[in-house]
Scaffold this motif. Structure first.
Motif, PDB file in Angstrom:
ATOM      1  N   UNK A   1       4.808  -0.450  -7.962  1.00 32.63           N
ATOM      2  CA  UNK A   1       4.688   0.043  -6.588  1.00 32.63           C
ATOM      3  C   UNK A   1       5.433  -0.867  -5.612  1.00 32.63           C
ATOM      4  N   UNK A   2       5.402  -2.171  -5.848  1.00 33.54           N
ATOM      5  CA  UNK A   2       6.164  -3.101  -5.011  1.00 33.54           C
ATOM      6  C   UNK A   2       7.659  -2.777  -5.104  1.00 33.54           C
ATOM      7  N   UNK A   3       8.118  -2.433  -6.299  1.00 36.31           N
ATOM      8  CA  UNK A   3       9.524  -2.078  -6.486  1.00 36.31           C
ATOM      9  C   UNK A   3       9.852  -0.786  -5.734  1.00 36.31           C
ATOM     10  N   UNK A   4       8.909   0.158  -5.733  1.00 37.79           N
ATOM     11  CA  UNK A   4       9.117   1.416  -5.014  1.00 37.79           C
ATOM     12  C   UNK A   4       9.233   1.162  -3.512  1.00 37.79           C
ATOM     13  N   UNK A   5       8.428   0.254  -2.994  1.00 39.34           N
ATOM     14  CA  UNK A   5       8.484  -0.067  -1.572  1.00 39.34           C
ATOM     15  C   UNK A   5       9.756  -0.848  -1.233  1.00 39.34           C
ATOM     16  N   UNK A   6      10.158  -1.727  -2.128  1.00 40.72           N
ATOM     17  CA  UNK A   6      11.339  -2.557  -1.895  1.00 40.72           C
ATOM     18  C   UNK A   6      12.619  -1.726  -1.869  1.00 40.72           C
ATOM     19  N   UNK A   7      12.672  -0.702  -2.696  1.00 44.84           N
ATOM     20  CA  UNK A   7      13.902   0.080  -2.842  1.00 44.84           C
ATOM     21  C   UNK A   7      14.159   1.003  -1.655  1.00 44.84           C
TER      22      UNK A   7
END
Length: 340
Positions: free
Chosen positions: A130-136
């Motif tokens: 989820x952190x990766x989804x927000x970062x992208x």
């Protein structure tokens, strides 16, 4: 494509006739079909032709180009074992063709095999995903990429499946949105998804560039763009190379929160528990309690003195059934000794 073994009317000196001779040299029909499929995939990629259409001029290939083919297979979501087998099929054919005096060099195809590790893709916890989804989100096509990541780790679908999905593949059943896709074996695989995720997928239609598409597909991202996305995320989030985090890692996120082997197999769409077992067992493995760690355990026995009777009993009951049974037997023996 027509089956290679029944094609007739070809000249004996044609490239296809030579390829057919190579494939028919294997006694197993299963092996013949596997080689035919692998070779057809290769020549469609390399020459844009099916096996029947391959000519002598299509055969020569440089070492670096064959490396590119291996990379192409990796980006196409095949596992390492399958890629090695597909590569080996082409390598064997070129050895045969060189012996048959075609103008090819089989040594140009001698490349390093991929490591066949069932956990070749490192694991990600859903929170990390989820952190990766927000970062992208700040990347180009960030909303689409974020939605792709969320559906990937929620539904545990493969990249190829995700990129082929249409909005019609999500249906409303028994009060829940369900993603229905066809997996290996031609079977339907269903995974429920949260309403907010479905609404996020629907919102992609409102993006300006989506007006250019009429195919009803959910995602319009190329594999190269996804690879670049993963490279960028690993760098920005300081994810070490040793973790081997790739797009397939989103699919493995479900193993972190699965309560049982059966539940994990159902989530991943595996028809056999054996397919899931290695990955599941690896995720649940308690390295801290293995013999190599226990022998160096410096915690004193007096640690139990600080616990109440109720806490000790609760701790015992949380152990595996086999451990509890052995402790019961020992407790029963000590109890009998006290009665003497």
């Amino acid at each position: 494509m027509s089956t290679i073994y029944n094609v007739v009317g070809l000249q004996s000196n044609s490239v296809f006739a030579s390829i057919k001779s190579f494939i028919n040299s294997f006694t197993s029909k299963h092996t013949q079909r596997t080689y035919e499929r692998s070779l057809n995939i290769f020549f469609m990629w390399y020459a844009g032709k099916e096996l029947e259409q391959v000519e002598e001029g299509d055969l020569p290939i440089r070492y670096d180009k064959f490396i590119d083919y291996q990379t192409h297979l990796r980006n196409s979501d095949y596992n390492n074992s399958t890629i090695n087998n597909m590569i080996a099929s082409v390598q064997s054919l070129y050895v045969f063709l060189e012996k048959t005096e075609y103008n090819v060099k089989a040594t140009n195809l001698k490349i390093k095999s991929l490591i066949e590790n069932p956990e070749h893709a490192g694991s990600l916890h859903p929170d990390e995903a989820e952190i990766m989804a927000q970062t992208v989100l700040k990347q180009r096509k960030g909303k689409e990429k974020a939605a792709l990541i969320r559906l990937a780790y929620t539904a545990s679908f493969r990249k190829s499946t995700l990129l082929s999905m249409t909005y019609d593949d999500i249906v409303f059943i028994n009060g829940c949105y369900v993603a229905r896709v066809i997996i290996k074996g031609g079977k339907y695989h269903e995974v429920p998804i949260p309403t907010e995720l479905y609404e996020e997928l629907l919102s992609l239609k409102e993006l300006d560039y989506y007006k250019n598409y009429t195919d009803n597909k959910i995602f319009h991202l190329r594999t190269k763009a996804i690879q670049a996305m993963m490279d960028s995320l690993r760098k920005e989030l300081n994810i070490p190379d040793s973790r081997n985090i790739v797009f397939h890692s989103f699919r493995n996120s479900a193993l972190k929160v699965s309560f049982s082997l059966e539940e994990a197999a159902n989530q991943l769409g595996h028809s056999s528990l054996n397919t899931t077992r290695d990955s599941y067992d690896n995720e649940k493995k308690d390295y801290s309690n293995m013999p190599s760690m226990r022998m160096h355990n410096k915690i004193p026995n007096s640690v139990f003195d600080s616990l109440s009777k109720e806490e000790l009993i609760q701790m015992i009951l949380e152990e595996d059934s086999g451990v509890i049974m052995r402790m019961k037997v020992k407790a029963n023996e000590l109890s009998k000794q006290g009665d003497i």
